[in-house]
Motif scaffolding. Structure first.
Motif, PDB file in Angstrom:
ATOM      1  N   ASP A  39      23.952  -3.669   2.827  1.00 21.05           N
ATOM      2  CA  ASP A  39      23.211  -4.453   1.842  1.00 21.05           C
ATOM      3  C   ASP A  39      24.005  -4.430   0.543  1.00 21.05           C
ATOM      4  N   VAL A  40      24.475  -5.596   0.113  1.00 21.03           N
ATOM      5  CA  VAL A  40      25.310  -5.677  -1.083  1.00 21.03           C
ATOM      6  C   VAL A  40      24.597  -6.497  -2.157  1.00 21.03           C
ATOM      7  N   MET A  41      24.832  -6.142  -3.399  1.00 24.17           N
ATOM      8  CA  MET A  41      24.108  -6.757  -4.518  1.00 24.17           C
ATOM      9  C   MET A  41      25.049  -7.160  -5.635  1.00 24.17           C
ATOM     10  N   ALA A 216      37.531 -21.168  -0.093  1.00 26.64           N
ATOM     11  CA  ALA A 216      38.194 -20.002   0.505  1.00 26.64           C
ATOM     12  C   ALA A 216      37.232 -19.074   1.235  1.00 26.64           C
ATOM     13  N   TYR A 217      35.975 -19.008   0.770  1.00 24.15           N
ATOM     14  CA  TYR A 217      35.056 -17.988   1.261  1.00 24.15           C
ATOM     15  C   TYR A 217      33.722 -18.582   1.700  1.00 24.15           C
ATOM     16  N   THR A 218      32.877 -17.732   2.260  1.00 22.82           N
ATOM     17  CA  THR A 218      31.537 -18.129   2.674  1.00 22.82           C
ATOM     18  C   THR A 218      30.543 -17.762   1.582  1.00 22.82           C
ATOM     19  N   ASP A 219      29.775 -18.738   1.143  1.00 21.87           N
ATOM     20  CA  ASP A 219      28.719 -18.535   0.154  1.00 21.87           C
ATOM     21  C   ASP A 219      27.507 -17.963   0.896  1.00 21.87           C
ATOM     22  N   ALA A 220      27.185 -16.708   0.637  1.00 19.53           N
ATOM     23  CA  ALA A 220      26.155 -16.019   1.419  1.00 19.53           C
ATOM     24  C   ALA A 220      24.794 -16.708   1.325  1.00 19.53           C
ATOM     25  N   TRP A 221      24.453 -17.225   0.147  1.00 28.58           N
ATOM     26  CA  TRP A 221      23.147 -17.886   0.010  1.00 28.58           C
ATOM     27  C   TRP A 221      23.098 -19.155   0.858  1.00 28.58           C
ATOM     28  N   VAL A 252      33.597 -10.856   7.627  1.00 29.83           N
ATOM     29  CA  VAL A 252      32.307 -10.417   7.097  1.00 29.83           C
ATOM     30  C   VAL A 252      31.330 -11.584   7.227  1.00 29.83           C
ATOM     31  N   THR A 253      30.179 -11.335   7.846  1.00 31.90           N
ATOM     32  CA  THR A 253      29.199 -12.388   8.092  1.00 31.90           C
ATOM     33  C   THR A 253      27.915 -12.106   7.324  1.00 31.90           C
ATOM     34  N   PRO A 254      27.500 -12.999   6.420  1.00 39.02           N
ATOM     35  CA  PRO A 254      26.207 -12.816   5.754  1.00 39.02           C
ATOM     36  C   PRO A 254      25.075 -13.110   6.729  1.00 39.02           C
ATOM     37  N   LEU A 255      24.056 -12.261   6.728  1.00 41.25           N
ATOM     38  CA  LEU A 255      22.940 -12.404   7.657  1.00 41.25           C
ATOM     39  C   LEU A 255      21.683 -12.914   6.958  1.00 41.25           C
ATOM     40  N   VAL A 256      21.267 -12.209   5.919  1.00 39.86           N
ATOM     41  CA  VAL A 256      20.075 -12.594   5.157  1.00 39.86           C
ATOM     42  C   VAL A 256      20.375 -12.383   3.675  1.00 39.86           C
ATOM     43  N   THR A 257      20.069 -13.359   2.847  1.00 40.88           N
ATOM     44  CA  THR A 257      20.340 -13.273   1.403  1.00 40.88           C
ATOM     45  C   THR A 257      19.076 -13.642   0.632  1.00 40.88           C
ATOM     46  N   ARG A 258      18.794 -12.879  -0.424  1.00 38.77           N
ATOM     47  CA  ARG A 258      17.581 -13.164  -1.199  1.00 38.77           C
ATOM     48  C   ARG A 258      17.776 -12.789  -2.663  1.00 38.77           C
ATOM     49  N   VAL A 259      17.000 -13.423  -3.508  1.00 38.61           N
ATOM     50  CA  VAL A 259      16.931 -13.063  -4.920  1.00 38.61           C
ATOM     51  C   VAL A 259      15.893 -11.952  -5.062  1.00 38.61           C
ATOM     52  N   VAL A 260      16.239 -10.911  -5.803  1.00 37.15           N
ATOM     53  CA  VAL A 260      15.346  -9.768  -6.004  1.00 37.15           C
ATOM     54  C   VAL A 260      14.563  -9.991  -7.294  1.00 37.15           C
ATOM     55  N   GLY A 261      13.264 -10.209  -7.158  1.00 36.35           N
ATOM     56  CA  GLY A 261      12.440 -10.503  -8.328  1.00 36.35           C
ATOM     57  C   GLY A 261      11.447  -9.426  -8.663  1.00 36.35           C
ATOM     58  N   ALA A 266      13.819  -6.713 -16.465  1.00 34.54           N
ATOM     59  CA  ALA A 266      14.862  -5.684 -16.534  1.00 34.54           C
ATOM     60  C   ALA A 266      16.148  -6.197 -17.163  1.00 34.54           C
ATOM     61  N   SER A 267      16.474  -7.485 -16.961  1.00 35.86           N
ATOM     62  CA  SER A 267      17.690  -8.100 -17.491  1.00 35.86           C
ATOM     63  C   SER A 267      17.426  -9.589 -17.648  1.00 35.86           C
ATOM     64  N   ASP A 268      18.384 -10.306 -18.223  1.00 35.80           N
ATOM     65  CA  ASP A 268      18.225 -11.754 -18.314  1.00 35.80           C
ATOM     66  C   ASP A 268      18.694 -12.455 -17.037  1.00 35.80           C
ATOM     67  N   HIS A 269      19.209 -11.695 -16.057  1.00 35.68           N
ATOM     68  CA  HIS A 269      19.551 -12.200 -14.729  1.00 35.68           C
ATOM     69  C   HIS A 269      18.712 -11.463 -13.698  1.00 35.68           C
ATOM     70  N   LEU A 270      18.393 -12.135 -12.600  1.00 34.88           N
ATOM     71  CA  LEU A 270      17.833 -11.464 -11.438  1.00 34.88           C
ATOM     72  C   LEU A 270      18.973 -11.046 -10.513  1.00 34.88           C
ATOM     73  N   PRO A 271      18.820  -9.930  -9.808  1.00 36.52           N
ATOM     74  CA  PRO A 271      19.850  -9.526  -8.843  1.00 36.52           C
ATOM     75  C   PRO A 271      19.812 -10.415  -7.601  1.00 36.52           C
ATOM     76  N   LEU A 272      20.975 -10.531  -6.955  1.00 34.66           N
ATOM     77  CA  LEU A 272      21.091 -11.222  -5.680  1.00 34.66           C
ATOM     78  C   LEU A 272      21.519 -10.205  -4.634  1.00 34.66           C
ATOM     79  N   LEU A 273      20.828 -10.176  -3.490  1.00 39.73           N
ATOM     80  CA  LEU A 273      21.062  -9.176  -2.460  1.00 39.73           C
ATOM     81  C   LEU A 273      21.349  -9.860  -1.132  1.00 39.73           C
TER      82      LEU A 273
END
Length: 280
Positions: A39-41, A216-221, A252-261, A266-273
């Motif tokens: 699980d990467v964030m 070049a890469y895969t956009d996980a979302w 590397v294969t993204p399986l499930v991606t979500r915004v952590v709300g 906590a910050s002016d950005h939400l984390p992405l996991l």
């Protein structure tokens, strides 16, 4: 949709089991460990100052802990930077609170003020549940009137498998700089080793400056089988912009991606996991 979710979960469980079997085989003398699920964030923490103006490093740690993230790329991290963050070493404090390994990349790096032994630094950090065996920080292109940005890289040992993890924060105010920076990031990372790139790219995935990365890469979302919402992370309390992105390289294969709300203040950005599969 529910069946697809079950299918993804079943795949993760099966692959994790395969990874466990391969790990046992490696211990017995096999030359290569099996796949790993991580699980990467990506989390822009705004030097731990929330939208309520409260400075709270432990709140950032709580968001990370509750998310279950194994590896986290943090942007806008202070290291003895100024009174705004009480001259704290924020990455070290977060690592201690979480019990994680950490590396910090200084993109602003100034001499200590009078009476202090600490350099004045600001940049990015990588937190990891697993050991970090090597790291480096490369400064990216910048125009004379722009703030220095960098690409922080860590090699992480996940039960015997090396994972290359990258974290960046591109220019906030120059599309020209972002275009050069994104192309430079692709050149630095390449595509030969399995890797994960996270960051605040300050541009939508459809923007011209995002295209070197998108090609070049895969956009996980975009790869997520059942996304919720539109993936927007900024501003945190009413997000409209998908500028925080997780990319994966070949292997590397993204399986499930979500915004952590869980805590929008906590910050002016939400984390992405993102849950990703590294392997075989």
């Amino acid at each position: 949709m529910y069946r697809r979710t079950l299918s993804v979960i079943a795949t993760v469980v099966a692959l994790a089991a395969t990874g466990s079997a391969a790990q046992a085989s490696a211990a017995a003398g096999a030359s290569r460990p099996g796949p790993r699920v991580l699980d990467v964030m990506s989390f822009n923490i705004h030097h731990a100052q929330g939208t309520d103006d409260a400075l709270d490093v432990r709140r950032i740690a709580r968001v990370v802990r509750e998310s279950g993230a194994d590896v986290v790329g943090l942007q806008e991290v202070d290291n003895h930077y100024s009174a705004r963050s009480e001259w704290a070493d924020q990455s070290a404090e977060l690592a201690e609170a979480l019990g994680y390994h950490v590396v910090f990349g200084a993109n602003i790096d100034n001499a200590p003020p009078a009476g202090s032994g600490h350099r004045v630094q600001y940049g990015t950090a990588i937190l990891s549940r697993y050991p970090i065996t090597a790291s480096d920080n490369t400064w990216l292109f910048k125009s004379p009137d722009q703030e220095q940005r960098g690409l922080l890289h860590a090699t992480i040992d996940v039960h015997g498998r090396k994972v290359e993890f990258y974290n960046t924060h591109l220019s906030a105010s120059s599309g020209t700089d972002r275009l050069q920076q994104s192309a430079q990031v692709v050149d630095l990372i390449g595509a030969k080793k399995p890797g994960i790139l996270v960051g605040d790219f300050n541009a939508l995935p459809t923007a011209p400056e995002s295209q070197p990365l998108q090609k070049a890469y895969t956009d996980a979302w975009a790869r997520s089988p059942h996304p919720r919402g539109d993936g927007a992370t900024h501003p945190s309390e009413a997000p409209t912009a998908r500028i925080d992105v997780i990319y994966t390289t070949r292997g590397v294969t993204p399986l499930v991606t979500r915004v952590v709300g869980s805590d929008p203040a906590a910050s002016d950005h939400l984390p992405l996991l993102s849950k990703v599969l590294v392997g075989p």
